[in-house]
Design a protein around this motif. Structure first.
Motif, PDB file in Angstrom:
ATOM      1  N   ARG B  25       0.836  -1.207   0.000  1.00 13.49           N
ATOM      2  CA  ARG B  25       0.000   0.000   0.000  1.00 13.49           C
ATOM      3  C   ARG B  25       0.871   1.258   0.000  1.00 13.49           C
ATOM      4  NH1 ARG B  25      -5.558  -1.767   3.097  1.00 13.49           N
ATOM      5  NH2 ARG B  25      -6.168  -3.188   1.430  1.00 13.49           N
ATOM      6  N   GLY B  26       2.020   1.158   0.686  1.00 16.67           N
ATOM      7  CA  GLY B  26       2.953   2.283   0.647  1.00 16.67           C
ATOM      8  C   GLY B  26       3.441   2.535  -0.773  1.00 16.67           C
ATOM      9  N   GLY B  27       3.828   1.474  -1.447  1.00 18.42           N
ATOM     10  CA  GLY B  27       4.311   1.605  -2.816  1.00 18.42           C
ATOM     11  C   GLY B  27       3.253   2.193  -3.745  1.00 18.42           C
ATOM     12  N   SER B  54      -3.950  -3.053  -4.215  1.00 20.00           N
ATOM     13  CA  SER B  54      -4.432  -2.782  -2.860  1.00 20.00           C
ATOM     14  C   SER B  54      -5.317  -3.911  -2.349  1.00 20.00           C
ATOM     15  CB  SER B  54      -5.204  -1.455  -2.841  1.00 20.00           C
ATOM     16  OG  SER B  54      -5.551  -1.128  -1.523  1.00 20.00           O
ATOM     17  N   GLN B  55      -6.123  -4.443  -3.247  1.00 17.12           N
ATOM     18  CA  GLN B  55      -7.039  -5.531  -2.891  1.00 17.12           C
ATOM     19  C   GLN B  55      -6.271  -6.810  -2.531  1.00 17.12           C
ATOM     20  OE1 GLN B  55     -10.045  -4.693  -2.640  1.00 17.12           O
ATOM     21  NE2 GLN B  55     -11.019  -6.671  -2.192  1.00 17.12           N
ATOM     22  N   SER B  56      -5.122  -7.023  -3.173  1.00 17.05           N
ATOM     23  CA  SER B  56      -4.326  -8.239  -2.921  1.00 17.05           C
ATOM     24  C   SER B  56      -3.939  -8.379  -1.456  1.00 17.05           C
ATOM     25  CB  SER B  56      -3.022  -8.210  -3.734  1.00 17.05           C
ATOM     26  OG  SER B  56      -3.220  -7.840  -5.060  1.00 17.05           O
ATOM     27  N   VAL B  57      -3.805  -7.242  -0.778  1.00 20.71           N
ATOM     28  CA  VAL B  57      -3.346  -7.295   0.616  1.00 20.71           C
ATOM     29  C   VAL B  57      -4.463  -6.891   1.585  1.00 20.71           C
ATOM     30  CG1 VAL B  57      -0.928  -6.970   0.037  1.00 20.71           C
ATOM     31  CG2 VAL B  57      -2.383  -4.966   0.395  1.00 20.71           C
ATOM     32  N   SER B  58      -5.682  -6.962   1.085  1.00 24.52           N
ATOM     33  CA  SER B  58      -6.834  -6.650   1.921  1.00 24.52           C
ATOM     34  C   SER B  58      -7.108  -7.809   2.872  1.00 24.52           C
ATOM     35  CB  SER B  58      -8.033  -6.427   0.994  1.00 24.52           C
ATOM     36  OG  SER B  58      -9.160  -6.076   1.730  1.00 24.52           O
ATOM     37  N   ASN B  59      -7.484  -7.499   4.090  1.00 25.35           N
ATOM     38  CA  ASN B  59      -7.908  -8.521   5.055  1.00 25.35           C
ATOM     39  C   ASN B  59      -6.810  -9.524   5.402  1.00 25.35           C
ATOM     40  OD1 ASN B  59     -10.002  -9.233   6.700  1.00 25.35           O
ATOM     41  ND2 ASN B  59     -10.949 -10.658   5.262  1.00 25.35           N
TER      42      ASN B  59
ATOM     43  N   LEU D 315       2.363   7.907  13.262  1.00 24.32           N
ATOM     44  CA  LEU D 315       1.460   6.763  13.185  1.00 24.32           C
ATOM     45  C   LEU D 315       0.168   7.147  12.474  1.00 24.32           C
ATOM     46  CD1 LEU D 315       1.845   4.973  16.638  1.00 24.32           C
ATOM     47  CD2 LEU D 315       2.821   4.346  14.427  1.00 24.32           C
ATOM     48  N   LEU D 316      -0.302   8.377  12.718  1.00 25.97           N
ATOM     49  CA  LEU D 316      -1.528   8.823  12.054  1.00 25.97           C
ATOM     50  C   LEU D 316      -1.305   8.953  10.554  1.00 25.97           C
ATOM     51  CD1 LEU D 316      -2.776  11.427  14.636  1.00 25.97           C
ATOM     52  CD2 LEU D 316      -3.793   9.213  14.096  1.00 25.97           C
ATOM     53  N   ARG D 317      -0.150   9.485  10.199  1.00 22.00           N
ATOM     54  CA  ARG D 317       0.194   9.587   8.783  1.00 22.00           C
ATOM     55  C   ARG D 317       0.204   8.185   8.156  1.00 22.00           C
ATOM     56  NH1 ARG D 317       4.677   9.216   5.304  1.00 22.00           N
ATOM     57  NH2 ARG D 317       5.800   8.126   6.938  1.00 22.00           N
ATOM     58  N   MET D 318       0.806   7.233   8.863  1.00 19.86           N
ATOM     59  CA  MET D 318       0.864   5.874   8.344  1.00 19.86           C
ATOM     60  C   MET D 318      -0.541   5.299   8.162  1.00 19.86           C
ATOM     61  SD  MET D 318       2.918   2.554   9.815  1.00 19.86           S
ATOM     62  CE  MET D 318       1.882   2.187  11.234  1.00 19.86           C
ATOM     63  N   ALA D 319      -1.394   5.532   9.154  1.00 17.75           N
ATOM     64  CA  ALA D 319      -2.759   4.995   9.073  1.00 17.75           C
ATOM     65  C   ALA D 319      -3.455   5.468   7.808  1.00 17.75           C
ATOM     66  CB  ALA D 319      -3.558   5.407  10.308  1.00 17.75           C
ATOM     67  N   SER D 320      -3.213   6.716   7.424  1.00 11.18           N
ATOM     68  CA  SER D 320      -3.915   7.244   6.252  1.00 11.18           C
ATOM     69  C   SER D 320      -3.357   6.648   4.954  1.00 11.18           C
ATOM     70  CB  SER D 320      -3.832   8.770   6.224  1.00 11.18           C
ATOM     71  OG  SER D 320      -2.531   9.177   5.867  1.00 11.18           O
ATOM     72  N   ILE D 321      -2.114   6.177   4.984  1.00  6.20           N
ATOM     73  CA  ILE D 321      -1.536   5.539   3.789  1.00  6.20           C
ATOM     74  C   ILE D 321      -1.989   4.085   3.663  1.00  6.20           C
ATOM     75  CG2 ILE D 321       0.644   4.734   2.749  1.00  6.20           C
ATOM     76  CD1 ILE D 321       1.985   7.247   3.811  1.00  6.20           C
ATOM     77  N   LEU D 322      -2.093   3.422   4.805  1.00  2.00           N
ATOM     78  CA  LEU D 322      -2.342   1.970   4.759  1.00  2.00           C
ATOM     79  C   LEU D 322      -3.802   1.581   4.607  1.00  2.00           C
ATOM     80  CD1 LEU D 322       0.170   0.517   7.336  1.00  2.00           C
ATOM     81  CD2 LEU D 322       0.498   1.160   4.975  1.00  2.00           C
ATOM     82  N   ARG D 323      -4.715   2.471   4.865  1.00  2.00           N
ATOM     83  CA  ARG D 323      -6.125   2.048   4.877  1.00  2.00           C
ATOM     84  C   ARG D 323      -6.598   1.672   3.486  1.00  2.00           C
ATOM     85  NH1 ARG D 323      -7.796   7.777   6.699  1.00  2.00           N
ATOM     86  NH2 ARG D 323      -7.415   8.969   4.825  1.00  2.00           N
TER      87      ARG D 323
END
Lengths: 323, 323, 323, 323
Positions: B25-27, B54-59, D315-323
């Motif tokens: 998701r970072g990438g 993104s979906q590949s790493v969902s859940n 951590l908040l910044r990370m949360a917004s990237i990973l969701r």
């Protein structure tokens, strides 16, 4: 009957405390004086007998192990030992006994009853579920869920590495824990003492899995399987076929005895404890309380230790379809 | 940098999936195309490389194991194997790598980088917590809690039967799991490779316990302790003193690798995954991302595999006071 | 019969996935083509029907929720909606149905069968355990253990602060979860729809506790109790007596629906899934598979939704003795 | 210093018992006589003070709650109340205090110290992690994992039904539990008091999810968020957009306070307990022991209650990237 003592004996099982609580609170409800014997027959011989009130069994329904402790007693196997135990009970004015335990416990209880006629009712406390006279024993459901939790964890690593795991679970003479944890854990193969399964049977199941491109598999082996422990079974497999993946062996061991009891075990233990106590008050003796088809029944100690409980073969059939 | 691939290698650890999710998701957040390599270096050699969205790493944040699977690769230890891997990466247009794993993984990654200069950043994924350059590794907190849960269960039965239990936990070169699970589990004695503790030391602790009428005790033995495995330590103890109580040995085994990661591990894994990815984008290479004193740092692969992480000796001192 | 479709409907329950797996693998075992309908009756109407093979249901036995998703469908309550559903089934060649769900599901299934005669067998999937025709329903044992785990946690804080906790558990028309979690959690009082218990009854139990110097208490309230929700019951108690301790209210809520199923639920779900499938093959239709006294039986949908399952009043008697 | 008393005050937290154990065993190790005060400042005023030996704190390291009980004391807020407390301490010969608790506890402790100069060291015991002077507080890690376990369960049902769940977690003035459980639980949005997030922010995140065909979402709301409780937030969302899926609200409530402490909490509690005791012996007073960057430090009570601990915005910044 005025004074009743309760004790736990043999291997401990989650739910024993819930059972002790039910015996004690049940006894107090009916106006009895209640006592606990520490460390089973050993404590009886030594007179390690303490009064128990409602507070004594407060906040224990959720605890694993047994607050009365347990032990195996060589001395109680001798007539002299049992005589000492009887004298101690008399000295304390005990006129009724509740014995929580398994085969060994009830073997001792039957002999003791025949010699001294102190009315005794048993409650089936063993994780192995190998007692005739009850559908389930105290601690079995918890032990199965503990084993299952371990199997679920091991499947994570088995899947990640394409491995076959041979997992040994408890059950010296009984495949109940193996069968229930194996089916619920989605095991490919389950080896139990009650059913003759050869190494070739396991091999053919594993081969079929390889053919279906199944890369990881779990085989559950009951401690008492006639093919040997999990490590031996794994070695025999390796000697028979050329397995294309890694093989690992693990023995779940003593974690299966501990832990906070499940809801099922707490309710079962409570029913059996109260049932044993009420049976004693109603004149039952030399019997074990059990629950069969949701009904409380009493079975002579003699039958509980000599008759063989059959495993539900329909479950084995199902396991072979679902894998 | 346009196309980055992530892979897991070596023993799996709970949290690897959370780390993969953070890398992917970072990438995507930074506009990269993301790929996953299946089965570590083996998959790289075979070109088992798949696109991830993104979906590949969902859940998967809550799942143990690794969806990318893991393996040890002998072929990658040869120059020919690594050349094949490089060719596959080129064929897929991969110009950056994230390697999640431990010592072996980074040893391979360093050689590979020196040969082919594909920028690579590592994330420390191993339950052993034995990597220099980070306070904690992915999976360690979960493994400790799994071991602790087992110790808590075993204490139930140890207490009920007045037994000494020797419990073996994972850690071939590192006593971290032993130390943390032992202290939190209230163990009497903890044997780890980093600290020289003789059989006589253990004996004197146990004797002191007997003198205080302590009837049950737990001794934790790290897999890699210089006195041997738990069973050997127990045998040596039995040969040294006449222990008045039963002794039991259990090896927790592979359950320590699996299970849903704890909150700590999921957050750590996410930070390390995102940190590795952002490091790669910012020009880091041939390094491992780590978190030391809550700060993200990068340590050369070479240091992570050659420098020794010291165990906090203050914790050992505390253990000896609290037992 | 050649093509069978399975779907889940109504509130989800842990074990539904294990049941789907058993239906699918059972069907494949008997040479059927198996299909899944997504989102229950809604998916049937929309033709959201997918083929399922053995791999489709791999590694789901341990997962909560339902991979086929669930929904409530208003359109299926209309003749037009059901006609659309029938047309979709015909278009896909489906000639048999397995419906996993509760009251609402089977009400719809009965109407649908009467209109279109597609053979349908149900499996009881609901955490409430309120279906006539089976001793236990899929998800009930897991829900009880989840509630129990929460009660155990709350007792920690209740004891530490000398508080009375009113805990609301699920069960709109049924007190099963309340009764089993309450008894196993050692609750002082359990309010369920099936048994008329007045506020005065609860007050007298609490008063008796205060007299015994019991400083903390737990009262379990089923969602559907006639005295109202837990908060209302607590307010009524406060209006009736001057409680010497703090009162707190908590509603366990939706956590009771989720989580990995217990061993009991996985085995029950597997048996019911395979039993439903084998029943369908053997000519059963318009019935629900159930297990009563460990035997598989089939009960007409009509009875499952109109007949009332009685609660074991012996358990309530026991609860009043043991508290 | 010869006689030291320890007490717990304010909301209970998992790990308080491990901390009490460390204080007591540490004190005995250094030759002190150790005492426990029951129910915090209330017990101090009433002289509810008991001697504690090594056995008193045996087998409690794994228990939630506090064996010394806790309470809030209005009387201690008055000079007369504190004078009574001081007289009781003198009568028992107590010349040092260890206070385990949070803001309210240390506010009282500071006033008491300024009036009577009995050396007092605090240990941070609160699940909220809102104390300046320590990276983490006793009970926080356990509370986060309890919340996470609940979120994992709720996601099962959210996914099965395509629902948005608004989940309220504890934290009146602090978003720590929300942030850590939200990130580790994969929440789409996390509302905390420390960060101004508007309803429109949440709406835009949810909308982006709908656009990505994300059918289920989880929003974590800290108890003390400025937009109100979870139910209010959900209502505001519903008033703002036409959500295409069901919305559900659940409040995790008091389960977050209980349960057996995690390994992390047991070790942290032990270090803080021993650290507080050793600090007291070394002349520390009117301070709280804390651990910052793995080092034991002492912070004046005054700072712990007046200075604000900052939340890690990374951590908040990370949360917004990973969701």
């Amino acid at each position: 009957m005025k004074r009743v003592a309760v004790f736990t004996s043999g291997g401990d099982a989650p739910g024993m405390n819930a059972c002790i609580r039910a015996v004690v609170r049940g006894g107090l409800h009916y106006g009895l004086e209640m006592f606990g014997i520490i460390r089973g027959y050993n404590g009886m011989i030594k007179g390690d007998i303490i009064p128990l009130n409602s507070q004594s069994v407060s906040n224990i329904v959720q605890r694993g192990g047994t607050i009365l402790k347990s032990a195996r007693s060589k001395e109680f196997m001798t007539p002299e030992g049992r005589k000492k135990g009887y004298d101690q009970l008399k000295a304390h004015g005990i006129d009724g006994l509740i014995a929580i335990g398994g085969n060994g416990t009830f073997t001792g209880a039957e002999i003791f009853f025949n010699e001294f006629q102190i009315p005794t009712v048993g409650a089936p406390g063993t994780i192995d579920n190998d007692l005739y006279g009850t559908d389930y024993t105290i601690g079995f459901d918890t032990a199965v869920n503990t084993a299952l939790d371990a199997i679920d964890k091991i499947r994570d690593t088995a899947d990640s590495h394409d491995r076959i795991f041979f997992i040994e679970v408890m059950g010296r003479d009984s495949g109940y824990i193996a069968m229930q944890s194996g089916i619920s854990g989605g095991a490919e193969s389950i080896l139990i003492p009650e059913e003759r399964q050869t190494i070739d049977d396991v091999v053919s199941v594993l081969k079929a899995g390889f053919d279906r491109k199944k890369s990881s598999s779990i085989v559950i082996v009951a401690e008492g399987d006639e093919e040997g422990h999990a490590a031996e079974v794994a070695d025999k497999i390796k000697a028979t076929i050329d397995v294309p993946v890694d093989i690992r062996v693990t023995n779940l061991g003593h974690i299966q005895r501990g832990g906070s009891p499940t809801a099922y075990d707490r309710i079962l233990s409570s029913r059996l404890g109260l049932g044993a106590l009420e049976g004693l008050l109603n004149g039952q003796k030399n019997v074990m309380a059990g629950i069969v088809n949701d009904e409380l029944i009493y079975t002579p100690f003699h039958d509980t230790i000599t008759k063989k409980k059959l495993i539900n073969s329909d479950l084995l059939r199902m396991a072979s379809i679902l894998r």
